[in-house]
Write a protein that holds these residues in place. Structure first.
Motif, PDB file in Angstrom:
ATOM      1  N   GLU A 183      -4.797  -7.652  11.678  1.00 54.56           N
ATOM      2  CA  GLU A 183      -4.197  -8.959  11.990  1.00 54.56           C
ATOM      3  C   GLU A 183      -4.150  -9.238  13.495  1.00 54.56           C
ATOM      4  O   GLU A 183      -4.200 -10.393  13.925  1.00 54.56           O
ATOM      5  N   LYS A 221      -4.447 -13.254   8.768  1.00 60.58           N
ATOM      6  CA  LYS A 221      -3.305 -12.771   7.990  1.00 60.58           C
ATOM      7  C   LYS A 221      -3.843 -11.919   6.841  1.00 60.58           C
ATOM      8  O   LYS A 221      -4.734 -12.361   6.105  1.00 60.58           O
ATOM      9  N   TYR A 269      -6.785 -11.909   2.113  1.00 58.16           N
ATOM     10  CA  TYR A 269      -7.199 -12.112   3.503  1.00 58.16           C
ATOM     11  C   TYR A 269      -7.296 -13.612   3.794  1.00 58.16           C
ATOM     12  O   TYR A 269      -7.945 -14.364   3.050  1.00 58.16           O
ATOM     13  N   SER A 275      -7.800 -16.461   7.208  1.00 57.85           N
ATOM     14  CA  SER A 275      -8.048 -16.673   8.640  1.00 57.85           C
ATOM     15  C   SER A 275      -8.374 -18.142   8.859  1.00 57.85           C
ATOM     16  O   SER A 275      -8.381 -18.938   7.919  1.00 57.85           O
TER      17      SER A 275
END
Length: 463
Positions: free
Chosen positions: A366, A407, A433, A435
């Motif tokens: 992260e 994240k 996941y 992003s």
């Protein structure tokens, strides 16, 4: 630790059939071992079963009287098979034959042969195809009329078949004494994911399968449920190639449920294939296939400890009992040569250490600090896409350059230690996941190995 045996008067000739259960020669100098009971439980951090065997040296011995030179009592059995230093336990096994067999040998030990015969016949009523019980019954009948010089004397049974039954009896009675320590858990079950209701651990040295429940009310602590006698490969363990008649060692999962109707009689009441070879096996050059948990033929109650072509085999009634707790694609089956046990304190310590390493990996991902993230990977890393470390690192640096935020959430985490000398753990989880330019959810599996005191990822791919 040692075991205090009772001093029992022996009758000439009649109890020779107990050579089944002892490795002492039937000769004039046969000995009865006497032990002192010191049942203190595990005293070391990791209690491996092989340590108990080393601690089983008899404290005293004496020759049998000449009149009983060709006999061996269950007192000797207690000496030669007690690994944990315990005598015959007050509690019964979760598998019926062990408790019945122990009662039979107690009656023989006390020279109550009629009672022993009645118990054996009752055992056969429940398990008509139980060959070990048939041979015990035959020798008990023969002992009424004349001395016998070997187990299986009634039918002049082939030596190899008798040896198989002797091995089965030893395995069953040893396991009856060596119940898992009440305050310890298998080292391999570090964390079960919430939807994994049960886990299986197989100890091939003891020919035993242990069933554990995921006690979610107590932080996911593995709780012992039951144990069962099993058969494994004819030529032992550490499977390497197709047809080597060996059972693999490692962490596996149930992949299917094959009902009796779709199987040959050899497989009994059902079969549960395992995902052998797994990614670690492939990495180590191990091959072969078709490793299952399955039952026994309809005319056979149990098979010798080493009798399969590599599968783990249970009596049909035991397989049926275990099957109720198996979840396809979820239930782990961990096969070891000899189970290592941890105290709850040490189990929590090992679990915490690994969870911190996994959390550091997630957090560093992260952070978008690619170099810090890559430090969690071994230079020997291989991905599920066959990338080596350098290829993987190059891709991650390229992808990382376009990220503004990341994240990562991990759910349904499981952590299982792989049996063996190498410190390897299998980590499986559902990864969410997100992003600025990609959202992805997948089930991922990693293999972590300790290198220079630090946990590193050596494999990563979809599960």
């Amino acid at each position: 630790m040692a075991d205090q045996g009772r001093k029992i008067p022996l009758m000439q000739g009649k109890l020779t059939m107990l050579a089944l259960c002892v490795s002492l020669p039937l000769a004039a100098q046969a000995k009865v071992q006497e032990h002192k009971e010191k049942d203190k439980g595990p005293t070391t951090r990791v209690v491996a079963s092989k340590k108990g065997a080393a601690a089983n040296t008899p404290s005293t011995s004496r020759p049998l009287p000449k009149a009983a030179a060709a006999t061996a009592s269950v007192t000797a059995l207690a000496a030669t098979t007690s690994v944990a230093g315990r005598g015959l336990p007050a509690t019964v096994s979760d598998s019926a034959p062990e408790a019945r067999l122990t009662r039979i040998f107690r009656e023989i030990e006390a020279n109550r042969l009629n009672e022993a015969l009645a118990l054996t016949e009752n055992l056969l009523k429940q398990y008509p195809n139980y060959r070990l019980a048939h041979l015990i019954r035959g020798d008990l009948l023969l002992a009424r009329s004349r001395p016998i010089q070997s187990f299986g004397a009634l039918n002049n049974a082939p030596a190899d078949k008798v040896a198989d039954l002797r091995a089965e009896a030893l395995a069953r009675l040893n396991a009856y004494r060596e119940k898992p320590p009440g305050d310890a858990v298998p080292r391999y079950l570090l964390q079960m994911q919430p939807d994994q209701k049960h886990a299986i651990v197989v100890d091939t040295k003891r020919s035993r399968l242990y069933l554990y429940e995921n006690d979610t009310q107590n932080g996911g602590r593995p709780r012992f449920v039951a144990d069962y006698y099993v058969t494994h490969g004819k030529l032992g363990t550490d499977k390497l190639i197709e047809g080597d008649k060996k059972t693999p060692i490692g962490v596996y999962h149930i992949t299917a449920n094959l009902p009796r109707q779709k199987l040959a009689d050899l497989y009994g009441s059902g079969a549960f294939p395992l995902n052998y070879p797994n990614e670690l096996d492939k990495r180590q050059g191990r091959g072969g296939s078709g490793i299952w948990l399955h039952g026994t033929p309809s005319d056979t109650y149990a098979r010798p400890p080493r009798a399969s072509d590599g599968c783990v085999v249970l009596a049909n009634q035991d397989l049926d009992a275990v099957a109720k707790n198996l979840q396809v694609g979820v239930t782990p089956v961990i096969i070891s040569n000899s189970i290592e046990w941890l105290s709850l304190d040490d189990w929590n310590k090992e679990r915490g250490e690994l969870n911190r390493s996994i959390e550091a990996w997630r957090s560093d991902w992260e952070s978008r600090d690619v170099e810090r993230y890559l430090k969690h990977y071994s230079k020997r890393f291989r991905s599920g896409d066959k990338q080596d470390f350098d290829q993987f690192a190059t891709q991650k640096r390229q992808v990382g350059a376009g990220k503004e935020w990341i994240k990562v959430k991990l759910d349904n985490l499981s952590v299982f230690r792989n049996p063996g000398k190498e410190e390897v753990v299998v980590v499986t989880f559902e990864q969410d996941y997100r992003s600025n330019n990609l959202d992805n959810r997948m089930k991922k599996r990693q293999y972590w190995q300790k290198e220079d005191g630090k946990w590193k990822i050596i494999y990563e791919g979809s599960a």
